[in-house]
Design a protein around this motif. Structure first.
Motif, mmCIF file in Angstrom:
data_model
loop_
_atom_site.group_PDB
_atom_site.id
_atom_site.type_symbol
_atom_site.label_atom_id
_atom_site.label_comp_id
_atom_site.label_asym_id
_atom_site.label_seq_id
_atom_site.Cartn_x
_atom_site.Cartn_y
_atom_site.Cartn_z
ATOM 1 N N TRP A 158 7.865 -2.781 3.801
ATOM 2 C CA TRP A 158 6.607 -2.518 4.475
ATOM 3 C C TRP A 158 5.840 -1.202 4.008
ATOM 4 C CZ3 TRP A 158 4.549 -7.124 5.830
ATOM 5 C CH2 TRP A 158 5.600 -8.008 6.331
ATOM 6 N N THR A 159 6.446 -0.199 3.836
ATOM 7 C CA THR A 159 6.134 1.035 3.541
ATOM 8 C C THR A 159 5.736 1.295 2.120
ATOM 9 O OG1 THR A 159 8.282 1.892 3.298
ATOM 10 C CG2 THR A 159 7.109 2.225 5.482
ATOM 11 N N ASN A 160 6.053 0.157 1.282
ATOM 12 C CA ASN A 160 5.803 0.130 -0.038
ATOM 13 C C ASN A 160 4.541 0.531 -0.498
ATOM 14 O OD1 ASN A 160 5.860 -0.111 -2.999
ATOM 15 N ND2 ASN A 160 6.923 -1.986 -2.945
ATOM 16 N N PRO A 161 4.091 1.637 -1.287
ATOM 17 C CA PRO A 161 2.663 1.786 -1.480
ATOM 18 C C PRO A 161 2.236 0.573 -2.523
ATOM 19 C CG PRO A 161 4.095 3.322 -2.716
ATOM 20 C CD PRO A 161 4.809 2.540 -1.798
ATOM 21 N N LEU A 162 2.741 0.034 -3.327
ATOM 22 C CA LEU A 162 2.579 -1.159 -3.902
ATOM 23 C C LEU A 162 2.074 -2.402 -2.998
ATOM 24 C CD1 LEU A 162 1.837 -2.024 -6.788
ATOM 25 C CD2 LEU A 162 4.228 -2.738 -6.971
ATOM 26 N N PHE A 163 2.589 -2.234 -1.729
ATOM 27 C CA PHE A 163 1.974 -3.400 -0.961
ATOM 28 C C PHE A 163 1.045 -2.714 0.292
ATOM 29 C CE2 PHE A 163 2.149 -4.513 3.939
ATOM 30 C CZ PHE A 163 1.777 -5.739 3.881
ATOM 31 N N LEU A 164 1.162 -1.433 0.773
ATOM 32 C CA LEU A 164 0.123 -0.967 1.641
ATOM 33 C C LEU A 164 -1.269 -0.758 0.946
ATOM 34 C CD1 LEU A 164 2.416 1.647 3.431
ATOM 35 C CD2 LEU A 164 1.232 -0.293 4.366
ATOM 36 N N ILE A 165 -1.325 -0.192 -0.129
ATOM 37 C CA ILE A 165 -2.672 0.197 -0.778
ATOM 38 C C ILE A 165 -3.652 -1.072 -0.937
ATOM 39 C CG2 ILE A 165 -3.851 1.247 -2.551
ATOM 40 C CD1 ILE A 165 -1.645 3.250 -2.722
ATOM 41 N N PRO A 166 -2.948 -2.129 -1.614
ATOM 42 C CA PRO A 166 -3.656 -3.272 -1.876
ATOM 43 C C PRO A 166 -4.081 -3.985 -0.725
ATOM 44 C CG PRO A 166 -2.156 -3.109 -3.566
ATOM 45 C CD PRO A 166 -1.744 -2.126 -2.596
ATOM 46 N N ALA A 167 -3.176 -4.040 0.026
ATOM 47 C CA ALA A 167 -3.377 -4.850 1.409
ATOM 48 C C ALA A 167 -4.430 -3.969 2.457
ATOM 49 C CB ALA A 167 -2.042 -4.788 2.265
ATOM 50 N N LEU A 207 5.642 -6.597 -1.496
ATOM 51 C CA LEU A 207 7.034 -6.767 -0.475
ATOM 52 C C LEU A 207 8.183 -6.947 -1.414
ATOM 53 C CD1 LEU A 207 5.246 -8.745 2.238
ATOM 54 C CD2 LEU A 207 5.733 -6.237 2.131
ATOM 55 N N VAL A 208 8.275 -7.582 -2.486
ATOM 56 C CA VAL A 208 9.330 -8.117 -3.210
ATOM 57 C C VAL A 208 9.558 -7.173 -4.416
ATOM 58 C CG1 VAL A 208 9.056 -10.601 -2.676
ATOM 59 C CG2 VAL A 208 7.887 -9.660 -4.625
ATOM 60 N N VAL A 209 8.432 -6.513 -5.136
ATOM 61 C CA VAL A 209 8.701 -5.673 -6.056
ATOM 62 C C VAL A 209 8.962 -4.328 -5.355
ATOM 63 C CG1 VAL A 209 7.897 -4.534 -8.047
ATOM 64 C CG2 VAL A 209 7.140 -7.094 -7.515
ATOM 65 N N ASN A 210 10.176 -3.540 -5.798
ATOM 66 C CA ASN A 210 10.440 -2.352 -5.240
ATOM 67 C C ASN A 210 10.740 -1.296 -6.577
ATOM 68 O OD1 ASN A 210 11.229 -0.487 -3.742
ATOM 69 N ND2 ASN A 210 13.280 -0.844 -3.053
ATOM 70 N N ILE A 211 9.468 -0.514 -6.715
ATOM 71 C CA ILE A 211 9.577 0.612 -7.906
ATOM 72 C C ILE A 211 9.462 1.847 -6.982
ATOM 73 C CG2 ILE A 211 8.976 -1.037 -9.581
ATOM 74 C CD1 ILE A 211 6.125 -0.174 -9.124
ATOM 75 N N GLY A 212 9.593 2.883 -7.662
ATOM 76 C CA GLY A 212 9.240 4.192 -7.195
ATOM 77 C C GLY A 212 7.860 4.347 -6.325
ATOM 78 N N ASN A 213 8.101 5.304 -5.259
ATOM 79 C CA ASN A 213 6.905 5.528 -4.558
ATOM 80 C C ASN A 213 5.679 6.020 -5.470
ATOM 81 O OD1 ASN A 213 7.596 4.663 -2.160
ATOM 82 N ND2 ASN A 213 8.357 6.435 -1.376
ATOM 83 N N GLY A 214 6.202 7.008 -6.453
ATOM 84 C CA GLY A 214 4.869 7.543 -7.070
ATOM 85 C C GLY A 214 4.380 6.403 -8.024
#
Length: 118
Positions: A3-12, A77-84
């Motif tokens: 849930w803390t993945n920026p790839l989820f948070l920012i678009p959401a 939520l399903v793609v896990n890549i680095g935070n940067g």
């Protein structure tokens, strides 16, 4: 799921803001041209007719863009890549989906009312 993945948070977050903007602009469109609230560009503020058209069109486009962006956020939520990398991709996607309604509204204003004369 992250849930803390920026790839989820920012678009959401950006998607929810776009949806809220679209709903507010649709339910409570600014009646008169003003510098505080509504879809305000030099092209939309040239006349009251352009202003009214731009408010309705932009509200619809921001709603659609927000729903699409919030849907894309689920991939985070399903793609896990680095935070940067996730931060960079999330920002690019978010900014693109904010720019799309703006570009479509400006294009619609140009098609309906013609070019702005200098």
């Amino acid at each position: 799921m992250a849930w803390t993945n920026p790839l989820f948070l920012i678009p959401a977050i950006i998607g929810v803001v776009c949806i809220a903007m679209g709903i507010i602009m649709r339910k409570y469109p600014p009646k008169q041209i003003n510098g505080l609230y509504g879809y305000r560009t030099s092209r939309s503020m040239l006349s009251q007719e352009r202003w009214g058209f731009a408010q309705q069109f932009a509200a619809k486009e921001f709603l659609k863009s927000g729903v699409r962006l919030a849907s894309i956020a689920v991939l985070g939520l399903v793609v896990n890549i680095g935070n940067g990398v996730g931060l960079a991709i999330g920002l690019v996607i978010g900014l693109a989906f904010v720019a799309i309604p703006w570009m479509l509204t400006e294009k619609a204003l140009k098609e309906r009312f013609g070019e702005v004369e200098a």
